[in-house]
Design a protein around this motif. Structure first.
Motif, PDB file in Angstrom:
ATOM      1  N   ILE A 200     -14.357  55.824  67.303  1.00  0.00           N
ATOM      2  CA  ILE A 200     -13.403  54.719  67.226  1.00  0.00           C
ATOM      3  C   ILE A 200     -13.203  54.156  68.627  1.00  0.00           C
ATOM      4  CG2 ILE A 200     -10.996  54.117  66.679  1.00  0.00           C
ATOM      5  CD1 ILE A 200     -12.963  54.727  64.268  1.00  0.00           C
ATOM      6  N   GLY A 201     -13.255  52.870  68.763  1.00  0.00           N
ATOM      7  CA  GLY A 201     -13.114  52.250  70.083  1.00  0.00           C
ATOM      8  C   GLY A 201     -13.177  50.744  69.957  1.00  0.00           C
ATOM      9  N   ASP A 202     -13.630  50.075  71.030  1.00  0.00           N
ATOM     10  CA  ASP A 202     -13.607  48.609  71.041  1.00  0.00           C
ATOM     11  C   ASP A 202     -14.589  47.985  70.058  1.00  0.00           C
ATOM     12  OD1 ASP A 202     -11.616  48.668  72.919  1.00  0.00           O
ATOM     13  OD2 ASP A 202     -12.988  48.473  74.623  1.00  0.00           O
ATOM     14  N   ASP A 203     -15.774  48.553  69.916  1.00  0.00           N
ATOM     15  CA  ASP A 203     -16.742  48.010  68.953  1.00  0.00           C
ATOM     16  C   ASP A 203     -16.252  48.219  67.515  1.00  0.00           C
ATOM     17  OD1 ASP A 203     -18.700  46.901  70.541  1.00  0.00           O
ATOM     18  OD2 ASP A 203     -20.044  48.637  70.479  1.00  0.00           O
ATOM     19  N   CYS A 204     -15.742  49.408  67.263  1.00  0.00           N
ATOM     20  CA  CYS A 204     -15.294  49.776  65.913  1.00  0.00           C
ATOM     21  C   CYS A 204     -13.822  50.171  65.950  1.00  0.00           C
ATOM     22  CB  CYS A 204     -16.145  50.923  65.376  1.00  0.00           C
ATOM     23  SG  CYS A 204     -17.908  50.554  65.355  1.00  0.00           S
ATOM     24  N   PRO A 205     -12.953  49.177  66.018  1.00  0.00           N
ATOM     25  CA  PRO A 205     -11.518  49.458  66.101  1.00  0.00           C
ATOM     26  C   PRO A 205     -10.937  49.833  64.728  1.00  0.00           C
ATOM     27  CG  PRO A 205     -11.874  47.091  66.009  1.00  0.00           C
ATOM     28  CD  PRO A 205     -13.245  47.735  66.008  1.00  0.00           C
ATOM     29  N   ILE A 206      -9.746  50.419  64.772  1.00  0.00           N
ATOM     30  CA  ILE A 206      -9.009  50.635  63.525  1.00  0.00           C
ATOM     31  C   ILE A 206      -8.167  49.387  63.277  1.00  0.00           C
ATOM     32  CG2 ILE A 206      -7.241  52.033  62.381  1.00  0.00           C
ATOM     33  CD1 ILE A 206      -9.908  53.509  62.947  1.00  0.00           C
ATOM     34  N   PHE A 207      -8.452  48.672  62.215  1.00  0.00           N
ATOM     35  CA  PHE A 207      -7.628  47.502  61.890  1.00  0.00           C
ATOM     36  C   PHE A 207      -7.043  47.646  60.498  1.00  0.00           C
ATOM     37  CE2 PHE A 207     -12.098  46.291  61.044  1.00  0.00           C
ATOM     38  CZ  PHE A 207     -12.038  45.845  59.736  1.00  0.00           C
ATOM     39  N   GLN A 208      -6.080  46.792  60.208  1.00  0.00           N
ATOM     40  CA  GLN A 208      -5.373  46.826  58.925  1.00  0.00           C
ATOM     41  C   GLN A 208      -6.363  46.623  57.763  1.00  0.00           C
ATOM     42  OE1 GLN A 208      -2.319  48.140  57.713  1.00  0.00           O
ATOM     43  NE2 GLN A 208      -1.592  47.018  59.493  1.00  0.00           N
ATOM     44  N   GLY A 209      -6.355  47.562  56.815  1.00  0.00           N
ATOM     45  CA  GLY A 209      -7.184  47.389  55.611  1.00  0.00           C
ATOM     46  C   GLY A 209      -8.653  47.723  55.786  1.00  0.00           C
ATOM     47  N   LEU A 210      -8.953  48.407  56.908  1.00  0.00           N
ATOM     48  CA  LEU A 210     -10.326  48.786  57.228  1.00  0.00           C
ATOM     49  C   LEU A 210     -11.093  49.439  56.062  1.00  0.00           C
ATOM     50  CD1 LEU A 210     -12.551  49.631  59.268  1.00  0.00           C
ATOM     51  CD2 LEU A 210     -11.061  51.468  59.983  1.00  0.00           C
ATOM     52  N   TYR A 211     -10.419  50.374  55.386  1.00  0.00           N
ATOM     53  CA  TYR A 211     -11.088  51.080  54.281  1.00  0.00           C
ATOM     54  C   TYR A 211     -11.411  50.127  53.129  1.00  0.00           C
ATOM     55  CZ  TYR A 211     -12.141  54.433  50.605  1.00  0.00           C
ATOM     56  OH  TYR A 211     -12.768  55.125  49.607  1.00  0.00           O
ATOM     57  N   ASP A 212     -10.436  49.286  52.782  1.00  0.00           N
ATOM     58  CA  ASP A 212     -10.654  48.354  51.671  1.00  0.00           C
ATOM     59  C   ASP A 212     -11.761  47.357  52.010  1.00  0.00           C
ATOM     60  OD1 ASP A 212      -8.729  49.617  50.218  1.00  0.00           O
ATOM     61  OD2 ASP A 212      -7.139  48.150  50.647  1.00  0.00           O
TER      62      ASP A 212
ATOM     63  N   ALA B 244     -24.097  51.480  60.627  1.00  0.00           N
ATOM     64  CA  ALA B 244     -23.248  52.627  60.246  1.00  0.00           C
ATOM     65  C   ALA B 244     -24.086  53.870  59.976  1.00  0.00           C
ATOM     66  CB  ALA B 244     -22.410  52.270  59.017  1.00  0.00           C
ATOM     67  N   LYS B 245     -23.594  55.018  60.472  1.00  0.00           N
ATOM     68  CA  LYS B 245     -24.279  56.296  60.310  1.00  0.00           C
ATOM     69  C   LYS B 245     -23.571  57.126  59.236  1.00  0.00           C
ATOM     70  CE  LYS B 245     -26.811  54.846  63.559  1.00  0.00           C
ATOM     71  NZ  LYS B 245     -26.322  54.652  64.888  1.00  0.00           N
ATOM     72  N   LYS B 246     -24.220  58.240  58.900  1.00  0.00           N
ATOM     73  CA  LYS B 246     -23.668  59.128  57.878  1.00  0.00           C
ATOM     74  C   LYS B 246     -22.201  59.508  58.162  1.00  0.00           C
ATOM     75  CE  LYS B 246     -24.512  63.926  56.391  1.00  0.00           C
ATOM     76  NZ  LYS B 246     -24.800  64.130  54.968  1.00  0.00           N
ATOM     77  N   SER B 247     -21.913  59.866  59.411  1.00  0.00           N
ATOM     78  CA  SER B 247     -20.564  60.346  59.738  1.00  0.00           C
ATOM     79  C   SER B 247     -19.884  59.553  60.844  1.00  0.00           C
ATOM     80  CB  SER B 247     -20.618  61.816  60.155  1.00  0.00           C
ATOM     81  OG  SER B 247     -21.127  62.592  59.084  1.00  0.00           O
ATOM     82  N   GLN B 248     -20.336  58.354  61.087  1.00  0.00           N
ATOM     83  CA  GLN B 248     -19.765  57.538  62.167  1.00  0.00           C
ATOM     84  C   GLN B 248     -19.957  56.054  61.914  1.00  0.00           C
ATOM     85  OE1 GLN B 248     -21.571  58.465  65.951  1.00  0.00           O
ATOM     86  NE2 GLN B 248     -19.751  59.600  66.603  1.00  0.00           N
ATOM     87  N   PRO B 249     -18.953  55.268  62.344  1.00  0.00           N
ATOM     88  CA  PRO B 249     -19.204  53.832  62.389  1.00  0.00           C
ATOM     89  C   PRO B 249     -19.987  53.530  63.660  1.00  0.00           C
ATOM     90  CG  PRO B 249     -17.030  54.252  63.262  1.00  0.00           C
ATOM     91  CD  PRO B 249     -17.615  55.595  62.873  1.00  0.00           C
TER      92      PRO B 249
END
Ligand code: ZLV
Ligand code: CA
Ligand code: ZN
Length: 381
Positions: free
Chosen positions: A98-110, A144-149
């Protein structure tokens, strides 16, 4: 018989859910899901929605996502929010890149579940024979990888759709014309001969993301010679790109004889892209897509990168036309939503090849072509 309605027009399905375009990676982030809304508006303004089967897609289920991704990772994506991010130990955030390329944003999972659901729905239409071509512009998130964005991609809709297609198709060909290397898809199928992956991309080991995709990466074990990489430099022009593309894809399809093709149409390979520096016009990008389509195989068409939203929507609309055997008027329809985005020319095909010097000498391209053809020759064993 009315020639303007060809009876052989492929059955095309278009998979979209307006919800995907509502998510935001963050103000400074180059990935703008809004480009998907722009694309959808342009597609319907040209009347293309009337000649395709439209499907409002659903979210992929957790079970579907874990067909490729690890349960730990999907659990994490489901739980994490911008509010609780800091409550996870630093180690967890690092583990999950998790970082700048792949941030946590609202509704990420959906968001992730929507774009993956669309590629899965599309693959299902191809499997049950209801579509010849199935389009999901919200998909194509190839890093996207098996266990990582990685690289703006959280779940790999391409790998998920491919795994589904493999239940019925003996051989899949994956073609990736995004500016970036299709590393996540290549890695997932690196040891199998049932998915041939080929990516055209800008390559620089140290200086350009993701730093993989040199010509010598060609698969391992059973997958040896079933991966192909075409590393390119800035400024490649229409003719060089099209010629190289056709001279590789034609013998590849003839030798490998795929029963289904997945085409990733990343729009960051266009000229004037915010992250890219190729000199490709919309017509040339589209010509590559048309060439792939000309083999008449079932096709899953997905999006990918593309960071100048107005050109992304122009390209994907143009390519939606191509998939339907329709040539679209260069003048954008009047009265379309967001028309102000497309000025001052208000055209579908503005000139995009006027920025960069071609850093791909003829000799360099010829060497790459020869190396690729040598690789393809191993297939006829
Ligand atoms: O188009 O990023 O260069 C499919 C796709 O193929 C990097 N990432 C990594 C390696 C070190 N970092 C840089 C971290 C930057 C984080 C934020 C940006 C922010 C503003 C403007 C540009 C970027 C950016 N990030 C440009 N290139 C990157 C790449 C990732 C590219 C992913 C391409 C995805 C959808
Ligand atoms: Ca690529
Ligand atoms: Zn890209």
């Amino acid at each position: 018989l009315n020639n303007s309605h060809p009876i052989n027009k492929p059955r095309v399905s278009y998979h979209f859910n307006g919800n995907v375009s509502r998510y935001h990676y963050g103000v400074k982030h180059p990935m703008k899901p809004f480009r998907l809304m722009l694309t959808d508006h342009l597609v319907s303004s040209y009347g293309l929605h009337k000649i395709m089967d439209l499907y409002e897609t659903r979210k992929a289920t957790k079970e579907e996502l874990t067909d490729f991704h690890s349960k730990d990772y999907i659990d994490f994506l489901e739980k994490v929010t911008p509010e609780n991010t800091n409550k996870f130990p630093r180690g967890t955030l690092d583990t999950f890149n998790i970082g700048d390329d792949c941030p946590i944003f609202q509704g990420l999972y959906d968001y992730s579940a929507y774009y993956a659901g669309a590629s899965l729905d599309a693959s299902r239409k191809l499997i049950n024979g209801q579509s010849d071509i199935a389009i999901n512009w919200s998909g194509g998130l190839h890093h996207a990888k098996k266990s990582q964005p990685s690289g703006f991609c959280y779940v790999n809709d391409i790998v998920l759709a491919a795994l589904n297609l493999l239940r019925f198709h003996p051989r899949l060909l994956y073609i990736d014309i995004d500016l970036h290397h299709g590393d996540g898809v290549q890695e997932a199928f690196y040891t199998t001969d049932r998915v041939f992956t080929v990516s055209f991309h800008k390559y620089n080991k140290e200086l350009f993301f993701p730093g993989t995709g040199d010509v010598d990466e060609d698969g391992i074990d059973r997958g040896k010679h079933y991966a192909l990489n075409v590393p390119l430099q800035d400024g490649i022009d229409d003719d060089s790109y099209i010629n190289l593309f056709k001279s590789i894809i034609e013998p590849l399809i003839t030798s490998y004889r795929p029963t289904c093709i997945i085409l990733q149409c990343g729009a960051d390979s266009l000229g004037h892209d915010r992250l890219g520096a190729f000199n490709i016009n919309i017509k040339a990008h589209g010509e590559c897509a048309r060439f792939v389509k000309s083999f008449g195989l079932p096709m899953l068409v997905v999006g990918g990168g593309g960071y100048t939203p107005k050109n992304v929507s122009r390209l994907w609309t143009y390519e939606t036309g191509i998939m339907n055997d329709v040539l679209l008027n260069n003048e954008l329809p009047h009265g379309i939503p967001f028309r102000e985005n497309f000025g001052p020319d208000y055209s579908l095909n503005p000139v995009l090849d006027d920025l960069y010097e071609n850093k791909n000498p003829k000799k360099y391209l010829e060497d790459i072509r020869i190396r690729c053809l040598e690789n393809i020759r191993y297939l006829q064993g």
